[in-house]
Write a protein that holds these residues in place. Structure first.
Motif, short mmCIF file in Angstrom:
data_model
loop_
_atom_site.label_atom_id
_atom_site.label_comp_id
_atom_site.label_asym_id
_atom_site.label_seq_id
_atom_site.Cartn_x
_atom_site.Cartn_y
_atom_site.Cartn_z
N CYS A 113 88.00 -44.58 -54.43
CA CYS A 113 88.78 -44.24 -53.24
C CYS A 113 88.02 -44.62 -51.96
CB CYS A 113 89.10 -42.74 -53.23
SG CYS A 113 90.17 -42.20 -54.58
N ARG A 114 86.73 -44.33 -51.96
CA ARG A 114 85.91 -44.67 -50.79
C ARG A 114 85.84 -46.19 -50.61
NH1 ARG A 114 80.18 -45.19 -49.95
NH2 ARG A 114 79.59 -44.57 -47.83
N GLY A 115 85.77 -46.90 -51.74
CA GLY A 115 85.74 -48.36 -51.65
C GLY A 115 87.03 -48.93 -51.08
N GLY A 509 91.21 -35.14 -55.38
CA GLY A 509 90.78 -36.31 -54.61
C GLY A 509 91.73 -37.48 -54.76
N VAL A 510 92.15 -37.74 -55.99
CA VAL A 510 93.07 -38.86 -56.23
C VAL A 510 94.40 -38.63 -55.52
CG1 VAL A 510 94.43 -40.04 -58.00
CG2 VAL A 510 92.02 -39.56 -58.39
N ILE A 511 94.96 -37.42 -55.65
CA ILE A 511 96.26 -37.14 -55.02
C ILE A 511 96.14 -37.14 -53.50
CG2 ILE A 511 98.15 -35.50 -54.88
CD1 ILE A 511 97.90 -36.94 -57.55
N ALA A 512 95.05 -36.52 -52.99
CA ALA A 512 94.87 -36.47 -51.54
C ALA A 512 94.72 -37.89 -50.97
CB ALA A 512 93.65 -35.62 -51.19
N PHE A 513 93.97 -38.73 -51.65
CA PHE A 513 93.80 -40.10 -51.17
C PHE A 513 95.12 -40.86 -51.24
CE2 PHE A 513 92.73 -44.59 -51.76
CZ PHE A 513 91.91 -44.79 -50.65
N SER A 514 95.88 -40.61 -52.32
CA SER A 514 97.17 -41.28 -52.45
C SER A 514 98.11 -40.86 -51.32
CB SER A 514 97.80 -40.94 -53.81
OG SER A 514 99.09 -41.48 -53.91
N VAL A 515 98.08 -39.57 -50.99
CA VAL A 515 98.91 -39.08 -49.89
C VAL A 515 98.51 -39.73 -48.57
CG1 VAL A 515 99.44 -37.04 -48.49
CG2 VAL A 515 99.52 -36.89 -50.98
N ALA A 516 97.18 -39.84 -48.35
CA ALA A 516 96.71 -40.46 -47.11
C ALA A 516 97.13 -41.93 -47.03
CB ALA A 516 95.19 -40.34 -47.03
N GLN A 517 97.10 -42.63 -48.18
CA GLN A 517 97.46 -44.04 -48.17
C GLN A 517 98.97 -44.25 -48.05
OE1 GLN A 517 95.35 -46.80 -48.28
NE2 GLN A 517 93.82 -45.22 -47.83
N LEU A 540 104.09 -33.95 -56.28
CA LEU A 540 103.79 -33.10 -57.44
C LEU A 540 104.07 -33.83 -58.74
CD1 LEU A 540 105.12 -29.57 -56.39
CD2 LEU A 540 102.75 -30.32 -56.59
N ARG A 541 105.13 -34.65 -58.76
CA ARG A 541 105.44 -35.41 -59.97
C ARG A 541 104.31 -36.36 -60.31
NH1 ARG A 541 109.71 -38.04 -58.33
NH2 ARG A 541 111.05 -36.19 -58.56
N GLN A 542 103.74 -37.00 -59.30
CA GLN A 542 102.62 -37.91 -59.55
C GLN A 542 101.41 -37.15 -60.09
OE1 GLN A 542 101.03 -39.73 -56.03
NE2 GLN A 542 99.43 -40.83 -57.13
N GLY A 543 101.07 -36.02 -59.44
CA GLY A 543 99.91 -35.25 -59.88
C GLY A 543 100.10 -34.63 -61.26
N MET A 544 101.25 -34.04 -61.50
CA MET A 544 101.49 -33.42 -62.81
C MET A 544 101.61 -34.46 -63.91
SD MET A 544 101.04 -30.41 -62.09
CE MET A 544 101.27 -29.84 -63.78
N TYR A 596 99.31 -29.25 -55.35
CA TYR A 596 100.18 -28.68 -54.32
C TYR A 596 99.59 -28.83 -52.93
CZ TYR A 596 102.66 -25.20 -51.57
OH TYR A 596 103.37 -24.57 -50.59
N LEU A 597 98.29 -28.67 -52.80
CA LEU A 597 97.68 -28.73 -51.47
C LEU A 597 97.91 -30.07 -50.77
CD1 LEU A 597 94.35 -26.79 -52.16
CD2 LEU A 597 96.45 -25.95 -51.11
N PRO A 598 97.61 -31.22 -51.40
CA PRO A 598 97.92 -32.49 -50.73
C PRO A 598 99.42 -32.75 -50.62
CG PRO A 598 97.01 -32.89 -52.91
CD PRO A 598 96.84 -31.45 -52.65
#
Length: 614
Positions: A113-115, A509-517, A540-544, A596-598
């Motif tokens: 994600c950082r890359g 981290g993955v979901i939060a980064f995906s939301v940011a992108q 939520l569908r993506q994360g679950m 849920y948070l992101p």
């Protein structure tokens, strides 16, 4: 003088002496010794076992009365010392490996994600002439430095943790544990390898820069490596579920073991031991008198309810097995006489220990050397040798004398709560003759710790030169028998907790980064009429999806790996459905929170700001 750390069988023995009796005077039926030998050069264990079996068969043929059911078993000394803990240590080693994999996958996913966030930087540097190998080397160095920092912190924690384990863990040779040169070298090598191996994916991904797309359209960078990051998150979830199931099985097993009835009431009972050397007390009647006086003196202490004496106290490590015959019963095959654990007890022992009387009567002071010989048996012996009749009034032959059964008591666990009950014989020590040592069980209504000084003083009044020792409460003795299981359960539980935290952090981290992108995408969706609930369900569908994929793989992996825990479990199978379900539900709930948070943050995107977001 042996080295300070020399302990052949991990039993805490500090003094070795030659036998205090004539070995030639023992009968052939005495099988109370172990032998330690060293194999000759070139001789395999299998060959030695074969020769030992031949000797055992020859002895059984020559002496059928005493050797028909006996054999010779050769076991490597290392297996004898650590055999019971080998599987547990291997399981813990596997748990450590899984936690390391989860942590590495977590770091690799976050570095991916950082890359991605640095794609534009790498694109500019490539456009200015930086080679792909230069970019990859930089990222590898960053990963190795990160791993090195983690390794140093890990060594500090290991130093502290090792000291805690050495002080508290009841495992063989635990005092030999130390962070020596081999441990340091292994840690350094492992740190370097993990930094390189798990830094390859982020380094390769970040250095594979498409200059045109990167410099022209920064928002497309978010799609780079999505599958790889999702794959890392799924692996973390699967591995953490395996650890959760394993820890759940051990903890449930420990809980079931704690509910086992030891056959006596350990609460409020203090146990101790007194030995009377034969050199000073050669007469058995004299020893009997001393033990009786000590019991009477202890009984007179304030707050003491009952006091009982016994040659072998449960969970003390002391155990005596004897053969007997049932008067009137047809003789069995040669060499197959009834066997039972033998207890020589004083009147009041059953009451002091809280062992229930099922039928008949207790022993009393009237059961002495001048009265009829009596014996009490336990429920397991009655079930095994008197299955179809009432044992009260029956007679047993022991030491060429007939003893009448006058009582039936409940079964008692002797060594381990996980072991099966065994037949037991209880004889009045006033009739059988006193041993050279005796345990005392003192039941009190007050604080047992405050009673210790009074108990020692009372014993000194009778025998000033012989101290009481091995003084522990019965609760401590029972707890010590389950200490290795508790250590395994809690260590694996700690590792499972770490794995759960790491996997949740990775998923978040993955979901939060995906939301940011995908901020611009969410803004467009809402601008076109999408409700906040639609965006929430989308994230939520993506994360679950990641969670359920990891849980499915984790359940399959746990079903295959937990079979190795079979020898460590009690009362449950390695595929206990409730444990599997509880672990999966826990992971789903915690994962749902991480998603849920992101997802909630995504619903708060302002469409106008999102359309200008880059």
């Amino acid at each position: 003088v042996m080295p300070a750390d020399f302990d052949t069988l991990g039993s805490g023995i500090e003094i070795w002496i030659t036998p205090a009796f004539d070995l030639k005077g023992l009968t052939r039926g005495h099988h109370g010794f172990f032998a330690v030998g060293r194999l000759k050069p070139g001789v395999t264990l299998a060959a030695a076992r074969s020769e030992a079996d031949t000797i055992a068969r020859r002895l059984a043929h020559q002496y059928p009365d005493t050797n028909r059911t006996s054999g010779i078993e050769l076991v490597p000394l290392q297996e004898e010392v650590v055999g019971n803990t080998r599987i547990a240590l291997l399981v813990l080693w596997g748990a450590v490996g899984l936690v390391l994999l989860i942590a590495c996958a977590n770091v690799a996913g976050l570095l991916l994600c950082r890359g991605v966030a640095r794609q534009k930087e790498f694109g500019v540097r490539s456009a200015l002439g930086a080679r792909r190998s230069r970019l990859a080397t930089q990222l590898l160095v960053e990963c190795v430095l990160l791993a090195g920092a983690g390794g140093l912190v890990g060594l500090a924690l290991a130093h502290w943790g090792t000291r805690v384990i050495v002080r508290t863990a009841a495992v063989p040779r635990v005092h030999a544990l130390a962070l020596d040169a081999r441990a340091l070298a292994f840690t350094g090598l492992l740190t370097l390898l993990t930094g390189i191996i798990f830094g390859l994916a982020p380094a390769f991904s970040a250095s594979s820069v498409d200059l045109n797309s990167t410099l022209r359209r920064a928002d497309d960078a978010g799609t780079h490596g999505v599958r790889l990051r999702s794959g890392f998150a799924t692996i973390e979830i699967a591995l953490s579920l395996v650890l959760l199931v394993g820890a759940g099985l051990l903890i449930k097993s420990l809980w079931l073991l704690g509910r086992v009835n030891p056959g006596f009431n350990p609460h409020g009972v203090l146990g101790m031991r007194l030995s009377l050397p034969e050199a000073k007390y050669p007469d058995g009647l004299q020893r009997t008198t001393v033990f009786k006086q000590v019991i009477e003196r202890l009984q007179s202490l304030p707050g003491v309810w009952n006091v009982g004496g016994v040659n072998d106290l449960p969970f003390s490590g002391s155990r005596t097995t004897s053969s007997f015959d049932i008067v009137g019963a047809p003789p069995g095959p040669k060499g197959e006489t009834p066997q039972a654990d033998r207890r020589d007890i004083s009147p009041g022992y059953f009451q002091a220990m809280g062992i229930p009387l099922l039928k008949g009567r207790w022993f009393t002071d009237a059961d002495n050397a001048d009265s009829a010989l009596v014996v009490v048996i336990n429920e397991d012996l009655a079930r095994k040798y008197f299955p179809d009749r009432d044992p009260i009034g029956e007679k047993l032959r022991y030491r060429e004398k007939d003893w009448e059964i006058v009582g039936l008591v409940g079964n008692v666990k002797l060594v381990n709560l996980a072991k099966e009950y065994t037949p037991e014989l209880y004889f009045p020590y006033l009739q059988l003759g006193s041993p050279t040592w005796m345990f005392f069980a003192v039941r009190s209504q007050g604080d047992l710790r405050s009673l210790i000084a009074s108990v020692r003083n009372a014993s000194r009044e009778v025998v000033p030169d012989e101290p009481l020792y091995d003084m522990r409460t019965m609760e401590e003795r029972v707890a010590a028998s389950t200490a290795p299981r508790r250590l395994n359960a809690w260590l694996l539980g700690i590792f499972a907790g770490l794995a759960l935290i790491l996997s949740v952090v990775g998923t978040y981290g993955v979901i939060a980064f995906s939301v940011a992108q995908r901020t611009r995408e969410f803004g467009i969706r809402q601008a076109l009429g999408a409700e906040r609930g639609d965006v929430l369900r989308l994230v939520l569908r993506q994360g679950m999806g990641l969670m359920l994929g990891g849980i499915g793989a984790g359940l399959a992996g746990a079903a295959g790996l937990t079979r190795h825990l079979a020898s460590l479990l009690f009362g449950i199978t390695p595929r206990d459905a409730s444990t599997f379900a509880a672990a999966a539900i826990l992971l789903v709930l915690v994962g749902l929170l991480a998603c849920y948070l992101p997802a909630r943050r995504a619903t708060r995107v302002d469409p106008m700001e999102a359309l200008r977001y880059e």
